[in-house]
Write a protein that holds these residues in place. Structure first.
Motif, PDB file in Angstrom:
ATOM      1  N   PRO A  64     -18.482 -27.862   0.275  1.00  0.00           N
ATOM      2  CA  PRO A  64     -18.205 -28.093   1.690  1.00  0.00           C
ATOM      3  C   PRO A  64     -18.723 -26.959   2.548  1.00  0.00           C
ATOM      4  CG  PRO A  64     -16.281 -27.140   0.658  1.00  0.00           C
ATOM      5  CD  PRO A  64     -17.326 -27.325  -0.438  1.00  0.00           C
ATOM      6  N   ASP A  65     -18.946 -27.265   3.813  1.00  0.00           N
ATOM      7  CA  ASP A  65     -19.160 -26.207   4.793  1.00  0.00           C
ATOM      8  C   ASP A  65     -17.867 -25.423   4.896  1.00  0.00           C
ATOM      9  OD1 ASP A  65     -21.712 -27.070   5.372  1.00  0.00           O
ATOM     10  OD2 ASP A  65     -21.162 -28.064   7.255  1.00  0.00           O
ATOM     11  N   MET A  66     -17.986 -24.140   5.147  1.00  0.00           N
ATOM     12  CA  MET A  66     -16.804 -23.311   5.353  1.00  0.00           C
ATOM     13  C   MET A  66     -16.207 -23.660   6.713  1.00  0.00           C
ATOM     14  SD  MET A  66     -14.901 -21.149   3.925  1.00  0.00           S
ATOM     15  CE  MET A  66     -15.871 -20.451   2.604  1.00  0.00           C
ATOM     16  N   SER A  67     -14.894 -23.692   6.784  1.00  0.00           N
ATOM     17  CA  SER A  67     -14.201 -23.943   8.048  1.00  0.00           C
ATOM     18  C   SER A  67     -13.004 -23.004   8.141  1.00  0.00           C
ATOM     19  CB  SER A  67     -13.723 -25.399   8.122  1.00  0.00           C
ATOM     20  OG  SER A  67     -12.660 -25.618   7.206  1.00  0.00           O
ATOM     21  N   ASP A  68     -12.491 -22.837   9.339  1.00  0.00           N
ATOM     22  CA  ASP A  68     -11.310 -21.990   9.534  1.00  0.00           C
ATOM     23  C   ASP A  68     -10.118 -22.535   8.749  1.00  0.00           C
ATOM     24  OD1 ASP A  68     -12.708 -20.274  11.191  1.00  0.00           O
ATOM     25  OD2 ASP A  68     -12.001 -21.224  13.044  1.00  0.00           O
ATOM     26  N   GLU A  69      -9.952 -23.861   8.750  1.00  0.00           N
ATOM     27  CA  GLU A  69      -8.820 -24.461   8.033  1.00  0.00           C
ATOM     28  C   GLU A  69      -8.915 -24.214   6.532  1.00  0.00           C
ATOM     29  OE1 GLU A  69      -9.535 -28.416   9.672  1.00  0.00           O
ATOM     30  OE2 GLU A  69      -7.421 -28.445  10.247  1.00  0.00           O
ATOM     31  N   LEU A  70     -10.108 -24.377   5.982  1.00  0.00           N
ATOM     32  CA  LEU A  70     -10.305 -24.172   4.549  1.00  0.00           C
ATOM     33  C   LEU A  70     -10.066 -22.701   4.186  1.00  0.00           C
ATOM     34  CD1 LEU A  70     -11.065 -25.699   1.988  1.00  0.00           C
ATOM     35  CD2 LEU A  70     -13.468 -25.298   2.530  1.00  0.00           C
ATOM     36  N   MET A  71     -10.571 -21.805   5.007  1.00  0.00           N
ATOM     37  CA  MET A  71     -10.354 -20.373   4.765  1.00  0.00           C
ATOM     38  C   MET A  71      -8.875 -20.019   4.889  1.00  0.00           C
ATOM     39  SD  MET A  71     -13.690 -18.665   6.584  1.00  0.00           S
ATOM     40  CE  MET A  71     -12.989 -17.047   6.518  1.00  0.00           C
ATOM     41  N   SER A  72      -8.177 -20.616   5.845  1.00  0.00           N
ATOM     42  CA  SER A  72      -6.748 -20.355   6.014  1.00  0.00           C
ATOM     43  C   SER A  72      -5.951 -20.857   4.812  1.00  0.00           C
ATOM     44  CB  SER A  72      -6.225 -21.023   7.285  1.00  0.00           C
ATOM     45  OG  SER A  72      -6.796 -20.421   8.424  1.00  0.00           O
ATOM     46  N   LEU A  73      -6.317 -22.025   4.291  1.00  0.00           N
ATOM     47  CA  LEU A  73      -5.650 -22.560   3.109  1.00  0.00           C
ATOM     48  C   LEU A  73      -5.830 -21.609   1.925  1.00  0.00           C
ATOM     49  CD1 LEU A  73      -4.155 -24.826   1.570  1.00  0.00           C
ATOM     50  CD2 LEU A  73      -6.405 -25.876   1.183  1.00  0.00           C
ATOM     51  N   GLN A  74      -7.037 -21.143   1.729  1.00  0.00           N
ATOM     52  CA  GLN A  74      -7.309 -20.245   0.610  1.00  0.00           C
ATOM     53  C   GLN A  74      -6.543 -18.933   0.776  1.00  0.00           C
ATOM     54  OE1 GLN A  74      -9.346 -17.242   0.130  1.00  0.00           O
ATOM     55  NE2 GLN A  74      -9.238 -17.372  -2.093  1.00  0.00           N
ATOM     56  N   LYS A  75      -6.560 -18.372   1.967  1.00  0.00           N
ATOM     57  CA  LYS A  75      -5.871 -17.100   2.216  1.00  0.00           C
ATOM     58  C   LYS A  75      -4.365 -17.248   2.002  1.00  0.00           C
ATOM     59  CE  LYS A  75      -5.428 -13.394   5.568  1.00  0.00           C
ATOM     60  NZ  LYS A  75      -5.758 -12.900   6.884  1.00  0.00           N
ATOM     61  N   ALA A  76      -3.785 -18.351   2.473  1.00  0.00           N
ATOM     62  CA  ALA A  76      -2.345 -18.578   2.319  1.00  0.00           C
ATOM     63  C   ALA A  76      -1.955 -18.786   0.861  1.00  0.00           C
ATOM     64  CB  ALA A  76      -1.920 -19.794   3.149  1.00  0.00           C
TER      65      ALA A  76
END
Length: 167
Positions: free
Chosen positions: A91-103
Motif C-alpha cells: 500500500p501507499d503509506m498514509s497517516d492512518e496506517l502509520m498511526s496504526l503501526q505506531k499505536a
C-alpha cells in the motif's frame, strides 16, 4: 519447533481478499506456490512481539482495536524484499496506517522488525521469486481496499491467538 515470535496483522476486506486471491491463483497456475503460511487471509503485518509477551500483546491489540476504525488503503505497487525471497503487493503509506503501526508497538517489540507495509504473495528462494515476478506484474493492478480486522498470531508453527473486527 517452539514458536519464535508473535505478529499483529491487519486483515484486508473481502473484496481485497478476492482480488489478491486471483493474483495468487495465477501464480499457482504457473507452478508457484511458495513456502509462506497458507490459509491466512491477505494482510499487512503491523508489529511483531516476543512470544513471552503474549498476554501484553493481547491487551494492546484490544486497546488498538478500540481506538481505530476501518482504514482505507491503496495497494499501489509490487516489490521484492532484499535477499529476493519475498514477493509482495504494497500500500501507499498514509497517516492512518502509520498511526496504526505506531499505536501497536510495545516498548520491547522485536528490535529486528523494521516495518515495511506489504501483503505477501509468495515466499520462496530468490531464483523462484525472480521467475514469479513477471507473472505477478502482469496480473497486478492497483486497487483501493480496507483494513477491517486485527489478527494476532504466533509463528512457526502458526497459532491464531486473537481476531478483532474494526468498526
Amino acid at each position: 519447533m517452539a514458536e519464535q515470535f508473535l505478529t499483529l496483522m491487519a486483515d484486508l476486506d473481502e473484496e481485497s481478499q478476492h482480488l489478491m486471491s486471483e493474483w495468487y491463483d495465477k501464480l499457482k497456475d504457473a507452478g508457484f506456490d511458495g513456502v509462506q503460511t497458507h490459509g491466512l487471509p491477505f494482510h499487512i503485518s503491523i508489529a511483531s512481539y516476543k512470544v513471552e509477551k503474549e498476554q501484553e500483546a493481547i491487551e494492546l491489540v484490544k486497546k488498538v482495536a478500540e481506538d481505530f476504525k476501518k482504514i482505507n488503503v491503496y495497494i499501489s505497487h509490487i516489490g521484492v524484499f532484499p535477499g529476493g525471497k519475498v514477493l509482495f503487493g504494497a500500500p501507499d503509506m498514509s497517516d492512518e496506517l502509520m498511526s496504526l503501526q505506531k499505536a501497536s508497538l510495545m516498548k520491547d517489540s522485536i528490535e529486528e522488525f523494521v516495518w515495511t507495509p506489504h501483503s505477501t504473495m509468495i515466499i520462496d528462494e530468490p531464483h523462484v521469486v525472480a521467475r514469479a515476478l513477471p507473472i505477478f506484474a502482469e496480473s497486478f493492478h492497483p486497487f483501493y481496499g480496507k483494513i477491517v480486522r486485527l489478527h494476532l498470531c504466533a509463528f512457526w508453527p502458526t497459532r491464531e491467538i486473537l481476531t478483532i473486527d474494526l468498526v
